[in-house]
Design an enzyme around this catalytic site. Structure first.
Site, short mmCIF file in Angstrom:
data_model
loop_
_atom_site.label_atom_id
_atom_site.label_comp_id
_atom_site.label_asym_id
_atom_site.label_seq_id
_atom_site.Cartn_x
_atom_site.Cartn_y
_atom_site.Cartn_z
N PHE A 124 -1.99 -0.79 -6.57
CA PHE A 124 -1.85 0.15 -5.46
C PHE A 124 -3.10 0.23 -4.59
O PHE A 124 -3.02 0.63 -3.44
CB PHE A 124 -1.43 1.54 -5.95
N GLY B 138 -3.34 -1.50 -0.96
CA GLY B 138 -2.86 -0.90 0.28
C GLY B 138 -3.21 0.57 0.43
O GLY B 138 -2.91 1.18 1.45
N HIS B 139 -3.86 1.18 -0.57
CA HIS B 139 -4.13 2.63 -0.52
C HIS B 139 -5.56 2.91 -0.94
O HIS B 139 -5.78 3.38 -2.06
CB HIS B 139 -3.17 3.37 -1.45
N PHE B 140 -6.50 2.79 -0.27
CA PHE B 140 -6.68 2.14 1.03
C PHE B 140 -7.70 1.04 0.82
O PHE B 140 -8.67 1.28 0.11
CB PHE B 140 -7.17 3.15 2.07
N ILE C 11 -8.17 4.98 -3.07
CA ILE C 11 -7.88 6.28 -3.69
C ILE C 11 -6.54 6.15 -4.43
O ILE C 11 -5.58 5.60 -3.87
CB ILE C 11 -7.75 7.39 -2.64
#
Length: 142
Positions: free
Chosen positions: A44, A47-49, A54
């Protein structure tokens, strides 16, 4: 205490969605304290971020739900059953969870009847609360 292998015997989740690495305290049907080691390699974070990774709040809630599910899944009446979300109440996000953090997951079972469980949950890093609230889930036949 439960190892990762024992956790996999209780929960149907697998990589990359198994979010509990080990259980360090367990009172069946009452409470659980578990750990998620947050790696920089978590999918994750791509893409986050990418520039400021986070852990998404929704995945913190999922980790808490998995931990709470373990506290109930170990009960003999729930062998072979699947825990599914039934609700989230008053969830508050207070601090960020980042790569390298050790996320402590705590769940206290408030009530469990007619197959529905309500738990008070808290996720923290180094004693600082990242998220807390209440969740509900139902145990159903898999």
């Amino acid at each position: 205490m439960l190892t990762n292998k024992e956790i996999r015997e209780l929960l149907p989740h697998r990589y990359p969605f198994l979010l509990v690495d080990k259980v360090i305290e367990l009172e069946p049907g009452k409470k659980v304290v578990a750990v998620k080691n947050v790696s920089a390699n978590e999918p994750f974070f791509q893409g986050h971020f990418p520039e400021y990774p986070i852990m998404p709040g929704v995945l913190i809630v999922e980790a808490l739900a998995q931990a709470a599910g373990i506290a109930v899944a170990v009960l003999e009446d729930n062998k072979g059953k699947l825990g599914v979300f039934a609700g989230i109440e008053a969830m508050k996000f207070k601090n960020q969870v980042m790569p390298g953090d050790v996320l402590t997951l705590e769940a206290e079972i408030l009530v469990s009847k007619l197959g529905v469980t309500k738990a008070k949950v808290k996720a923290s890093v180094d004693g600082k609360v990242a998220a807390e609230g209440e969740i509900k889930f139902a145990m159903t036949k898999a």
